[in-house]
Design a protein around this motif. Structure first.
Motif, mmCIF file in Angstrom:
data_model
loop_
_atom_site.group_PDB
_atom_site.id
_atom_site.type_symbol
_atom_site.label_atom_id
_atom_site.label_comp_id
_atom_site.label_asym_id
_atom_site.label_seq_id
_atom_site.Cartn_x
_atom_site.Cartn_y
_atom_site.Cartn_z
ATOM 1 N N VAL A 107 0.838 -1.198 0.000
ATOM 2 C CA VAL A 107 0.000 0.000 0.000
ATOM 3 C C VAL A 107 0.873 1.247 0.000
ATOM 4 O O VAL A 107 1.804 1.373 0.795
ATOM 5 C CB VAL A 107 -0.936 0.003 1.225
ATOM 6 N N GLY A 108 0.559 2.160 -0.888
ATOM 7 C CA GLY A 108 1.302 3.405 -0.975
ATOM 8 C C GLY A 108 2.493 3.348 -1.903
ATOM 9 O O GLY A 108 2.955 4.389 -2.389
ATOM 10 N N ILE A 109 3.020 2.148 -2.121
ATOM 11 C CA ILE A 109 4.194 1.996 -2.991
ATOM 12 C C ILE A 109 3.747 1.900 -4.444
ATOM 13 O O ILE A 109 4.263 2.599 -5.315
ATOM 14 C CB ILE A 109 5.011 0.755 -2.586
ATOM 15 N N THR A 110 2.758 1.031 -4.699
ATOM 16 C CA THR A 110 2.202 0.946 -6.044
ATOM 17 C C THR A 110 1.098 1.984 -6.188
ATOM 18 O O THR A 110 0.688 2.628 -5.228
ATOM 19 C CB THR A 110 1.613 -0.455 -6.310
ATOM 20 N N THR A 111 0.591 2.129 -7.395
ATOM 21 C CA THR A 111 -0.459 3.130 -7.646
ATOM 22 C C THR A 111 -1.856 2.550 -7.480
ATOM 23 O O THR A 111 -2.837 3.287 -7.576
ATOM 24 C CB THR A 111 -0.345 3.664 -9.085
#
Length: 891
Positions: A74-78
């Motif tokens: 979560v937060g790393i990918t879009t």
């Protein structure tokens, strides 16, 4: 286009196409395989499997979903969310591939003015399962997609199942091309950041068996009929229609980010990837936490409660790492309420409880962070003392796993202390933990219970429950089951399940356990008798009586008489009505926030869980008991009526969080405003019939959830009678009136404490007097002076630490080791101290305790100069001291 409008257009599109709109289920369903609902089709699984006949041929819904396996993404990918809204349309043997593709394509590409989303058809791609030529032809025919925008993919990508035995089938996914600025060309196979999946059409036609992965399972055969299960990601559609780069910047999530950015020293989108990830974690997790709490979950240390706690702590951790020191949880929950409330009104009506639970967890975790900081300082000091510059992975893991101390904060504080962290060691330990968790989860997964044998009876309609009005009912046997198989007859000695068309026996639900009773033959089979030990519901409508046939036989179609054990039912009604009394009393004493979180009642006993922070005081407990008994004495009439759910809620009727209610509900009214609850259980006619209510105790069952237990009726009287007999015995033994017993006992306890303290001081003085003897009798091992001795039983670890320091100080500056051990009450404490000269010679206290611990079934640790531990086997003390001497000799 706003997210609420996206939802509305989806539902309108399919309702206009003849689908029945079905409300979202709670994220908590009674499914042994799922912590949370993770797909739109979950509530429809019995229809897909053919276990139940659906009340509609086609349906549409926007389901609340929670997925946490990829929480670290979560937060790393879009595109990763822990909470997301899955819009879906479903066909149960009605239409199949052609109509599913047509309905999806028209909604996506129709102009906004015509109710569609207005996507450019030239930017849409499709994927299909490897051998699904039919789907390829339909995409070409209906959508006009050229072959170069249709890709075949394997089972891992385009064959769907729940990961466990159940329905499955090939699928076709729709992707949107965001353009070259997001990645290379080549379709979904080449880049799923550029080509983002927005819709999955599952052609559910098979049933799968056991397997070990997404691609390794057996296809058992076709389902009873071909079905459609689709899922459109609302958040992903919103991302595209609102022209933002990722799902965290859509209209429902970005306000949460902005709330934090307004007070943080570093804003969002200012060039720091690490900070942006933290903001996105907060935005995602805040609404997930609100949804989970809203559906009745409280933070805890296992299951759903642990997931919620982890989400909340990641929010708190992220705000700290952004430099925000002030509490934020209350504000974040308010933003989620304002943004999500139009679609989920329960976030508004239940906001006070949701916010209170989240804020309480924030307060508790802030205390954990404070204690974690002290533990970190100890670990850092130990690392520096040992001449090292890297904090061990083990220390970092202990801080994270045992104390909930985030690794990011460990890294930050280590850098401030001039240390690095063995991240690889930490990650290895984390991976080991994850593997254990995955293995445990896999071991608990089971296929959906096979209810096919009951399907005909479920479809025939619900069992008529007559137990509100009578305890004996004439009935017809609709079905008999033995070991899950339907049989025509059950004879004496057989354990069976019997389904009747009507019954007075209550089936376990709503916290009330099932009635016991009997089923006996009527007319020609009057000698047949069966004992009913349990009654359970299947599909929430069919009552299944678990029986032992004691005489004669029962045949499907027989006329019988079902009877409730009258003594049992009387106690059961007392217990259930008593639960309502205690709930009403708690709300009167503590206020409206003391809401039900679960219950169990059986004859004469009740257990009631409620949301509350902190233990009740003795005065509060006594007041709750007093209020409940006054309500009993008031002899309130108990009235029940059936009404619409909305009407019941408007009257103030209390409902159990996480429970799914139908449009029509049963309301139990005891004393008007004193107790008004949605309840399907059996109750007394007047509150006085409950009898006395006696609270047994109050305890914690998780963060923010307390539990009270009580006896009612004759069981309460018997309990009080035993307490009276105990008080009389104490009064007689102490030779004082009963009202003076507490004071006399307190005096005796104080005298005992004084005597024990004096005895301990005498014993310790005796031990200290022997120090000179121990020093005089010290032995030489190589070049080291050694005092290794067993002290009198009962010498505590604190005394051992004090004594080793005293002895070591008397041994001079030559190399010296002192080791003391004793047998305590169920433990074997030991302490080792090594002076500087012995350390220079290569001896370490934290190494020597290992030899002692192994011999007494224990372990220890500490610093090079002093270490301690504890074991469980006093028989190994002599061997432990011998092992110590041998290790010194080898040094």
């Amino acid at each position: 286009m706003q997210t609420h409008e996206i939802r509305k257009r989806f539902l309108d599109h399919f309702v206009n196409a003849g689908h029945t709109e079905v409300p979202s289920a709670s994220v908590i369903l009674d499914d042994p395989n799922l912590l949370f609902v993770n797909a739109g089709m979950v509530q429809f699984v019995p229809f897909f499997l053919g276990q139940r006949t659906p009340p509609y041929n086609t349906a549409t819904s926007v389901q609340k979903c929670i997925r946490t396996p990829d929480i670290d993404e979560v937060g790393i990918t879009t595109r990763h969310n822990t909470f997301f809204q899955m819009a879906g349309n479903f066909s149960f043997g009605d239409y199949f591939k052609r109509e599913a593709i047509r309905l999806a394509w028209t909604l996506l590409t129709n102009p906004v003015s015509e109710g569609g989303y207005g996507f450019d058809p030239e930017k849409l791609w499709a994927t299909v399962y490897l051998d699904d030529d039919e789907a390829i032809e339909l995409w070409q025919e209906i959508a006009g997609l050229p072959l170069d925008r249709i890709q075949r993919r394997g089972m891992a990508d385009n064959y769907w199942s729940m990961g466990i035995p159940g329905p499955c089938g090939p699928c076709s996914e729709i992707y949107y091309d965001r353009g070259p600025e997001y990645g290379i060309e080549g379709g979904p196979e080449a880049n799923e950041d550029r080509y983002i999946e927005i819709w999955n059409l599952v052609f559910m036609q098979n049933e799968r068996g056991e397997g070990t992965s997404k691609t390794d399972f057996e296809i058992l055969g076709p389902l009873p009929r071909q079905n459609i299960d689709t899922g459109m990601g609302v958040e992903r559609i919103a991302c595209l229609l609102q022209g933002v780069d990722n799902v965290y910047e859509t209209d429902l999530v970005r306000p949460v980010i902005d709330c934090v950015a307004a007070v943080a020293p570093r804003g969002y989108g200012q060039g720091s990837h690490e900070d942006d990830v933290r903001y996105r974690v907060i935005g995602d997790h805040a609404r997930t936490a609100a949804i989970i709490i809203g559906d009745g979950v409280s933070p805890g240390n296992e299951g759903r409660g642990y997931v919620l706690r982890r989400l909340l702590r990641r929010i708190i951790r992220s705000t700290k790492l952004l430099g925000v020191e002030q509490p934020m949880m209350g504000e974040l929950m308010a933003v989620v309420r304002d943004e999500m409330g139009p679609s989920y009104p329960e976030l508004v009506t239940d906001f006070e409880r949701i916010s209170r639970i989240a804020v309480a967890e924030e307060t508790a975790f802030n205390r954990t962070l404070a204690s974690g900081s002290k533990l970190f300082e100890d670990a850092a000091d130990k690392t520096k003392t040992a001449g090292k510059s890297t904090l061990s992975g083990s220390d970092a893991f202990t801080l994270h796993d045992t104390y909930g101390f985030p690794i990011e904060l460990t890294l930050e504080m280590a850098a401030e202390a001039g240390l690095s962290v063995d991240e690889n060691g930490f990650r290895d330990l984390m991976n080991e933990q994850r593997q254990r968790a995955k293995a445990d989860a896999a071991a608990r997964k089971h296929a959906h219970a096979d209810l096919t044998a009951y399907r005909e009876l479920v479809d025939a309609g619900p069992t008529e429950f007559t137990g509100f009005d009578e305890l004996d009912s004439q009935a017809t046997i609709l079905g008999i089951f033995v070991d899950g198989a339907r049989v025509p007859v059950a004879s004496a000695g057989v354990d069976a399940e019997i389904v009747l068309d009507r019954t007075p026996l209550y089936a376990e639900s709503g916290g009330q356990i099932a009635d016991i009773g009997s089923i006996r033959g009527d007319g020609t089979n009057a000698t047949s008798q069966a004992k009913v030990s349990d009654v359970q519901k299947i599909a929430k409508t069919l009552f299944v009586h678990k029986v032992t046939v004691e005489s004669g036989e029962f045949v499907e179609g027989d006329q019988v008489v079902a009877s409730v054990d009258r003594h049992w039912r009387h106690g059961a009604t007392q217990g259930h009505s008593g639960t309502h009394m205690v709930h009403g009393a708690l709300r009167q004493v503590l206020g409206p926030n003391a809401v039900q979180a679960g219950s169990l009642n059986r004859p004469g006993y009740l257990r009631f869980d409620f949301s509350w922070q902190g233990a009740l005081s003795e005065a509060q407990r006594q007041e709750v008991e007093d209020v409940a008994n006054k309500a009993v004495e008031a002899n309130y009439p108990v009235n029940t009526f059936v009404t619409d759910l909305d009407q019941a809620k408007s009257m103030g009727a209390m409902a159990l969080f996480g429970e799914n209610y139908g449009d029509r509900v049963r309301v139990v009214d005891i004393g008007g405003p004193f107790s008004l609850e949605l309840c399907g259980g059996t109750h007394v006619a007047h509150s006085s019939q409950i009898g006395p209510v006696t609270l047994l105790g109050e305890s914690s069952v998780g963060s923010g959830v307390r539990r009270v237990e009580a006896y009612v009726g004759l069981d309460a009287f018997r309990y009080l009678s035993k307490e009276r007999a105990l008080m009389a015995a104490l009064s007689s033994s102490l030779k004082v009136p009963s009202e003076e017993v507490p004071g006399r006992v307190a005096t005796l306890v104080e005298r005992l404490k004084v005597a024990e303290k004096e005895l301990e001081q005498t014993r310790l003085a005796s031990v200290k007097a022997s120090i000179a003897t121990l020093v005089a009798n010290a032995e030489r091992i190589g070049g080291t002076t050694v005092v290794a001795h067993r002290l009198p039983d009962g010498t505590g670890a604190g005394d051992l630490r004090s004594l080793v320091g005293d002895i070591r100080g008397r041994l001079g500056s030559d190399p010296a080791v002192v080791a003391l051990i004793a047998a305590g009450d169920g433990s074997v404490p030991f302490v080792v101290s090594v002076n500087q000269a012995a350390q220079d010679a290569g001896l370490r206290a934290n190494d020597l305790v290992g030899a002692i611990g192994q011999a007494v079934d224990g372990r220890g640790g500490g610093k090079p100069d002093t270490a301690q531990g504890s074991g469980k086997n006093p028989a190994g003390i002599d061997a432990a001291l011998h092992a110590l001497r041998e290790q010194i000799r080898r040094a």
